[in-house]
Design a protein around this motif. Sequence first.
Motif, PDB file in Angstrom:
ATOM      1  N   GLU A  15     -14.827  15.035  -9.429  1.00  0.00           N
ATOM      2  CA  GLU A  15     -15.055  16.434  -9.559  1.00  0.00           C
ATOM      3  C   GLU A  15     -13.939  17.419  -8.704  1.00  0.00           C
ATOM      4  N   MET A  16     -13.321  16.564  -7.873  1.00  0.00           N
ATOM      5  CA  MET A  16     -12.157  17.303  -7.123  1.00  0.00           C
ATOM      6  C   MET A  16     -10.773  17.272  -8.144  1.00  0.00           C
ATOM      7  N   SER A  17     -10.050  18.264  -8.075  1.00  0.00           N
ATOM      8  CA  SER A  17      -8.782  18.473  -9.016  1.00  0.00           C
ATOM      9  C   SER A  17      -7.658  17.522  -8.113  1.00  0.00           C
ATOM     10  N   GLU A  18      -6.809  17.063  -8.951  1.00  0.00           N
ATOM     11  CA  GLU A  18      -5.617  16.516  -8.387  1.00  0.00           C
ATOM     12  C   GLU A  18      -4.969  17.088  -7.401  1.00  0.00           C
ATOM     13  N   LYS A  19      -5.075  18.336  -7.451  1.00  0.00           N
ATOM     14  CA  LYS A  19      -4.276  19.516  -6.556  1.00  0.00           C
ATOM     15  C   LYS A  19      -5.072  19.517  -5.390  1.00  0.00           C
ATOM     16  N   ALA A  20      -6.231  19.448  -5.386  1.00  0.00           N
ATOM     17  CA  ALA A  20      -7.155  19.145  -4.125  1.00  0.00           C
ATOM     18  C   ALA A  20      -7.215  18.065  -3.540  1.00  0.00           C
ATOM     19  N   ARG A  21      -7.272  17.003  -4.320  1.00  0.00           N
ATOM     20  CA  ARG A  21      -7.090  15.564  -3.653  1.00  0.00           C
ATOM     21  C   ARG A  21      -5.964  15.517  -2.749  1.00  0.00           C
ATOM     22  N   GLN A  22      -4.663  15.799  -3.442  1.00  0.00           N
ATOM     23  CA  GLN A  22      -3.504  15.865  -3.035  1.00  0.00           C
ATOM     24  C   GLN A  22      -3.414  16.621  -1.594  1.00  0.00           C
ATOM     25  N   GLY A  23      -3.970  17.640  -1.641  1.00  0.00           N
ATOM     26  CA  GLY A  23      -4.006  18.686  -0.484  1.00  0.00           C
ATOM     27  C   GLY A  23      -4.729  17.908   0.742  1.00  0.00           C
ATOM     28  N   PHE A  24      -5.898  17.349   0.460  1.00  0.00           N
ATOM     29  CA  PHE A  24      -6.656  16.755   1.558  1.00  0.00           C
ATOM     30  C   PHE A  24      -5.947  15.371   2.017  1.00  0.00           C
ATOM     31  N   LEU A  25      -5.036  14.719   1.011  1.00  0.00           N
ATOM     32  CA  LEU A  25      -4.421  13.646   1.490  1.00  0.00           C
ATOM     33  C   LEU A  25      -3.284  13.966   2.448  1.00  0.00           C
ATOM     34  N   THR A  26      -2.544  14.959   2.043  1.00  0.00           N
ATOM     35  CA  THR A  26      -1.569  15.589   2.758  1.00  0.00           C
ATOM     36  C   THR A  26      -2.027  15.882   4.372  1.00  0.00           C
ATOM     37  N   PHE A  27      -3.064  16.603   4.280  1.00  0.00           N
ATOM     38  CA  PHE A  27      -3.704  17.275   5.394  1.00  0.00           C
ATOM     39  C   PHE A  27      -4.257  16.138   6.375  1.00  0.00           C
ATOM     40  N   LEU A  28      -4.908  15.153   5.732  1.00  0.00           N
ATOM     41  CA  LEU A  28      -5.560  14.121   6.484  1.00  0.00           C
ATOM     42  C   LEU A  28      -4.293  13.213   7.154  1.00  0.00           C
ATOM     43  N   GLY A  29      -3.169  13.008   6.086  1.00  0.00           N
ATOM     44  CA  GLY A  29      -2.141  12.049   6.555  1.00  0.00           C
ATOM     45  C   GLY A  29      -1.377  12.771   7.817  1.00  0.00           C
ATOM     46  N   GLN A  30      -1.305  13.983   7.805  1.00  0.00           N
ATOM     47  CA  GLN A  30      -0.619  14.792   8.705  1.00  0.00           C
ATOM     48  C   GLN A  30      -1.293  14.678  10.230  1.00  0.00           C
ATOM     49  N   ASN A  31      -2.583  14.623  10.197  1.00  0.00           N
ATOM     50  CA  ASN A  31      -3.432  14.387  11.205  1.00  0.00           C
ATOM     51  C   ASN A  31      -3.642  12.994  11.674  1.00  0.00           C
ATOM     52  N   SER A  32      -2.909  11.889  11.280  1.00  0.00           N
ATOM     53  CA  SER A  32      -3.064  10.623  11.709  1.00  0.00           C
ATOM     54  C   SER A  32      -4.107   9.854  11.235  1.00  0.00           C
ATOM     55  N   TYR A  33      -4.742  10.165  10.114  1.00  0.00           N
ATOM     56  CA  TYR A  33      -5.545   9.555   9.480  1.00  0.00           C
ATOM     57  C   TYR A  33      -4.699   8.449   8.248  1.00  0.00           C
ATOM     58  N   ASP A  34      -5.298   7.323   7.926  1.00  0.00           N
ATOM     59  CA  ASP A  34      -4.651   6.634   7.089  1.00  0.00           C
ATOM     60  C   ASP A  34      -4.934   6.944   5.741  1.00  0.00           C
ATOM     61  N   ALA A  35      -3.821   7.661   5.065  1.00  0.00           N
ATOM     62  CA  ALA A  35      -4.333   8.143   3.754  1.00  0.00           C
ATOM     63  C   ALA A  35      -4.233   7.166   2.683  1.00  0.00           C
ATOM     64  N   GLU A  36      -3.857   5.714   2.893  1.00  0.00           N
ATOM     65  CA  GLU A  36      -4.262   4.534   2.036  1.00  0.00           C
ATOM     66  C   GLU A  36      -5.486   4.164   2.019  1.00  0.00           C
ATOM     67  N   ASN A  37      -6.495   4.573   2.869  1.00  0.00           N
ATOM     68  CA  ASN A  37      -7.753   3.940   3.115  1.00  0.00           C
ATOM     69  C   ASN A  37      -8.573   5.190   2.435  1.00  0.00           C
ATOM     70  N   ARG A  38      -8.943   4.568   1.260  1.00  0.00           N
ATOM     71  CA  ARG A  38      -9.769   5.642   0.096  1.00  0.00           C
ATOM     72  C   ARG A  38     -11.209   5.932   0.736  1.00  0.00           C
ATOM     73  N   GLU A  39     -12.029   4.875   1.447  1.00  0.00           N
ATOM     74  CA  GLU A  39     -13.162   5.235   1.934  1.00  0.00           C
ATOM     75  C   GLU A  39     -12.869   6.219   2.983  1.00  0.00           C
ATOM     76  N   LEU A  40     -12.034   6.044   3.841  1.00  0.00           N
ATOM     77  CA  LEU A  40     -11.798   7.018   5.067  1.00  0.00           C
ATOM     78  C   LEU A  40     -11.538   8.512   4.488  1.00  0.00           C
ATOM     79  N   MET A  41     -10.676   8.634   3.452  1.00  0.00           N
ATOM     80  CA  MET A  41     -10.366   9.702   2.714  1.00  0.00           C
ATOM     81  C   MET A  41     -11.708  10.503   2.508  1.00  0.00           C
TER      82      MET A  41
END
Length: 211
Positions: free
Chosen positions: A132-158
Amino acid sequence: MSNEELADYIRATGRTEDTFAYGNDFRVYELVVFFNLADFANIQLNDQERWLRNFLLQQKLIEKPLGYYRVKGRNNVILSLPQEQPAPVGGPRTAQVTPLARETILRHELSHAEFFTNKAYANYCRQFWDREMSEKARQGFLTFLGQNSYDAENRELMVNEAQAYLMHTPDPAAFNARKVGLSEAELGVLRQKFLAGNPPTALFNEMPRFF
């Protein structure tokens, strides 16, 4: 980590023990691993850690029948959140906890607990992320979370953090459309789409919506 190593790590992040984290959610089995590793490495627990261990024992959430800790009964989730507090005199404003910030921390951490303990809700969130999430939205969350020290490679965490920020973080200082590169209209559509699928959880019945 030893207590000294942890203190060094916190200092390296530019934070203090009081500002390092404001809300947490721990599955009890994760705490069991922590206490067993501390015993094995002969690391002395601090006062708060001993309090938490004794609380878990008293509540019969863990036990130590054979010289090591283990989960007793259902695997529960323990949440922590701070009390309301003003910014310290001369200290960083990030140390302030407003009523809205405290409500946000509680709701955010409760949504993680729901994700951990409600398999149907967790599956719903995974499908929403994938379909349901667009690629733009997913990438936005990945960038935001990665910048806040979350592991963007961990799909379950994302997936888990995305549902918590998207649907259960009412303080705009903690989360808003700009942080994930979306317009307010795009973020609103995404939230309505999440609700339109009837997520299998009582969270939206028990807590008032903020959007």
